[in-house]
Scaffold this active site. Structure first.
Site, PDB file in Angstrom:
ATOM      1  N   TYR A 152      22.752  60.180  56.677  1.00  0.00           N
ATOM      2  CA  TYR A 152      23.696  59.990  55.684  1.00  0.00           C
ATOM      3  C   TYR A 152      23.513  60.929  54.124  1.00  0.00           C
ATOM      4  CZ  TYR A 152      26.645  56.803  52.373  1.00  0.00           C
ATOM      5  OH  TYR A 152      27.478  56.626  51.578  1.00  0.00           O
ATOM      6  N   LYS A 156      26.035  63.632  52.964  1.00  0.00           N
ATOM      7  CA  LYS A 156      26.862  63.514  51.651  1.00  0.00           C
ATOM      8  C   LYS A 156      26.328  64.542  50.516  1.00  0.00           C
ATOM      9  CE  LYS A 156      29.358  59.703  52.086  1.00  0.00           C
ATOM     10  NZ  LYS A 156      31.058  59.681  51.829  1.00  0.00           N
ATOM     11  N   ASN A 197      24.347  40.034  53.210  1.00  0.00           N
ATOM     12  CA  ASN A 197      23.140  39.300  53.935  1.00  0.00           C
ATOM     13  C   ASN A 197      22.862  38.299  53.062  1.00  0.00           C
ATOM     14  OD1 ASN A 197      23.351  41.381  55.963  1.00  0.00           O
ATOM     15  ND2 ASN A 197      21.196  41.987  55.496  1.00  0.00           N
ATOM     16  N   TYR A 211      13.214  42.881  52.511  1.00  0.00           N
ATOM     17  CA  TYR A 211      12.489  43.617  53.012  1.00  0.00           C
ATOM     18  C   TYR A 211      11.572  44.352  52.277  1.00  0.00           C
ATOM     19  CZ  TYR A 211      16.972  43.838  56.101  1.00  0.00           C
ATOM     20  OH  TYR A 211      17.777  43.592  56.889  1.00  0.00           O
ATOM     21  N   THR A 217      13.832  47.878  43.248  1.00  0.00           N
ATOM     22  CA  THR A 217      15.230  47.540  42.374  1.00  0.00           C
ATOM     23  C   THR A 217      16.291  48.233  43.042  1.00  0.00           C
ATOM     24  OG1 THR A 217      14.790  49.580  40.862  1.00  0.00           O
ATOM     25  CG2 THR A 217      13.522  47.434  40.569  1.00  0.00           C
ATOM     26  N   ASP A 279      13.229  53.719  52.111  1.00  0.00           N
ATOM     27  CA  ASP A 279      14.006  52.975  51.435  1.00  0.00           C
ATOM     28  C   ASP A 279      13.428  53.097  49.943  1.00  0.00           C
ATOM     29  OD1 ASP A 279      15.399  49.842  51.860  1.00  0.00           O
ATOM     30  OD2 ASP A 279      14.321  49.972  49.836  1.00  0.00           O
ATOM     31  N   PRO A 280      14.592  53.709  49.095  1.00  0.00           N
ATOM     32  CA  PRO A 280      14.189  53.862  47.820  1.00  0.00           C
ATOM     33  C   PRO A 280      13.571  52.621  47.193  1.00  0.00           C
ATOM     34  CG  PRO A 280      16.312  54.781  48.307  1.00  0.00           C
ATOM     35  CD  PRO A 280      15.871  53.699  49.505  1.00  0.00           C
TER      36      PRO A 280
HETATM   37  N1  UDP Z   1      17.180  44.433  51.785  1.00  0.00           N
HETATM   38  C1  UDP Z   1      16.718  43.303  51.852  1.00  0.00           C
HETATM   39  N2  UDP Z   1      17.097  42.473  52.784  1.00  0.00           N
HETATM   40  C2  UDP Z   1      18.236  42.764  53.619  1.00  0.00           C
HETATM   41  C3  UDP Z   1      19.007  44.185  53.377  1.00  0.00           C
HETATM   42  C4  UDP Z   1      18.583  44.823  52.403  1.00  0.00           C
HETATM   43  O1  UDP Z   1      15.865  43.101  51.312  1.00  0.00           O
HETATM   44  O2  UDP Z   1      18.652  41.774  54.008  1.00  0.00           O
HETATM   45  C5  UDP Z   1      16.860  45.667  50.676  1.00  0.00           C
HETATM   46  C6  UDP Z   1      16.592  46.969  51.286  1.00  0.00           C
HETATM   47  O3  UDP Z   1      15.515  47.258  51.867  1.00  0.00           O
HETATM   48  C7  UDP Z   1      16.852  47.739  49.905  1.00  0.00           C
HETATM   49  C8  UDP Z   1      17.748  46.957  49.082  1.00  0.00           C
HETATM   50  O4  UDP Z   1      17.810  45.741  49.811  1.00  0.00           O
HETATM   51  O5  UDP Z   1      15.791  47.835  49.290  1.00  0.00           O
HETATM   52  C9  UDP Z   1      19.501  47.482  49.057  1.00  0.00           C
HETATM   53  O6  UDP Z   1      19.544  47.526  50.528  1.00  0.00           O
HETATM   54  P1  UDP Z   1      20.972  48.108  51.025  1.00  0.00           P
HETATM   55  O7  UDP Z   1      21.099  47.953  52.529  1.00  0.00           O
HETATM   56  O8  UDP Z   1      22.038  46.939  50.273  1.00  0.00           O
HETATM   57  O9  UDP Z   1      21.265  49.186  50.053  1.00  0.00           O
HETATM   58  P2  UDP Z   1      20.696  50.426  49.942  1.00  0.00           P
HETATM   59  O10 UDP Z   1      20.407  50.555  48.470  1.00  0.00           O
HETATM   60  O11 UDP Z   1      19.361  50.386  50.670  1.00  0.00           O
HETATM   61  O12 UDP Z   1      21.661  51.576  50.396  1.00  0.00           O
END
Ligand code: UDP
Length: 319
Positions: A152, A156, A197, A211, A217, A279-280
């Site tokens: 992704y 982008k 979620n 996660y 953040t 994951d950032p």
């Molecule tokens: N995340 C989480 N639980 C979930 C889905 C996501 O803790 O059920 C965390 C994920 O690991 C990330 C943040 O929430 O750190 C945002 O995740 P998302 O997939 O919404 O978007 P991203 O910013 O990663 O593109």
């Protein structure tokens, strides 16, 4: 640029998607004629079903990786076709790479042929695991080019490069928006992003899946604010940006879990799951450029936006 005539239309790729369908609504409300292109791989026909009988609206079932056939004058193209949720783009790695590269090429070809301005949906993911915080548009990012998210992120980034090259060659008028985490009605549970979620889990009596530690953040922008920013850049002919669009209100994932639990009237119950690779750790937009260039800033705070989103989820579940 094509003259904006009463007949000229706006093409929204990904028009049945989460952000795309909100753009379609806003454009029709502003009296524009709209063609939504979507292959419904992650969008839903239901998102635009309200416009089915509107003569100003047309839906084309199409995949942007193939040449786009749109007859007649077009003065604006908004490229919002792509899976944007990590679980979705990780499940379709090759399609995601192609949509961001070949797909963007086809969308550019359409805009070029029509003499239309193009707005490209880019992403805060171009900053990867950011070493600069908050992220300004001057920051070039820190993306792992061979990690799972690169399908992704790099697609982008390539899309931005392709558009910038066309603009430099004088072949295209375009603007790039770098979209930070966005939420609101139509973000479905199946999307897999954190807000959808958590809301879905809380309303159904399930523990919220955090996660990693949940200390990472994010900064969440309500979709209505985002749409206003996108259309503001669309109106600024000759302005490439890129422009960050997002809400600088930064919170941890655990704080988000607490807030959603409070607003759904449930007792907080959390289950930890492994943190996805790459994951950032942190993410917050610096929106100085959007403020100065577009006079834009978000108006809907997280608490109000979550209230509206939770009511939508309740209504959707009741249908
Ligand atoms: N995340 C989480 N639980 C979930 C889905 C996501 O803790 O059920 C965390 C994920 O690991 C990330 C943040 O929430 O750190 C945002 O995740 P998302 O997939 O919404 O978007 P991203 O910013 O990663 O593109």
């Amino acid at each position: 640029m094509a003259e904006q005539s009463a007949e000229a239309r706006v093409v929204v790729t990904g028009g049945a998607g989460f952000i795309g369908s909100h753009l379609v609504d806003a454009l029709l409300e502003r009296g524009r004629r709209v063609v939504a292109v979507d292959d419904l791989s992650s969008g839903f026909a239901e998102n635009v079903a309200a416009h089915a009988d509107n003569p100003a609206f047309e839906f084309v079932d199409g995949d942007i990786r193939s040449p786009l056939q749109v007859d007649g004058p077009v003065d604006l193209v908004l490229n919002f076709a792509s899976s944007a949720s990590p679980p979705l783009f990780l499940a379709r790695p090759l399609e995601t790479l192609e949509t961001g590269s070949l797909g963007t090429k086809q969308v550019i070809a359409l805009a070029e042929a029509k003499g239309a301005r193009l707005i490209q949906a880019s992403t805060s993911e171009v900053y990867g695991e950011p070493l600069v915080h908050p992220q300004t548009e001057e920051y070039w990012g820190n993306v792992n080019p061979i990690g799972p998210r690169s399908v992704y992120d790099e697609a982008k980034r390539y899309g931005e490069a392709l558009i910038a090259a066309h603009v430099r060659l004088g072949r295209l008028d375009a603007g790039i928006v770098r979209i930070f985490n966005t939420y609101g009605p139509r973000l479905r549970a199946s999307d897999g992003r954190v807000v959808s979620n958590f809301v879905h889990q809380a309303l159904n009596g399930h523990p919220l899946t955090v996660y990693g530690t949940g200390e990472q953040t994010r900064s969440f922008c309500y979709v209505e604010d985002l749409v206003r920013g996108i259309l503001a850049l669309a109106a600024r002919e000759g302005q490439l940006g890129p422009v960050n669009l997002g809400n600088p209100e930064e919170i941890t994932v655990l704080e988000l879990a607490e807030t959603i639990s409070e607003f759904t009237g449930t007792t907080l119950s959390v289950v930890h799951r492994p943190l996805p690779l790459d994951d950032p750790t942190q993410r917050r937009p610096d929106i100085t450029r959007a403020r100065q260039l577009l006079g834009w800033e978000p108006k809907v705070g997280l608490r109000e936006g979550l209230r509206r989103t939770i009511s939508w989820f309740k209504e959707a579940d009741a249908r």
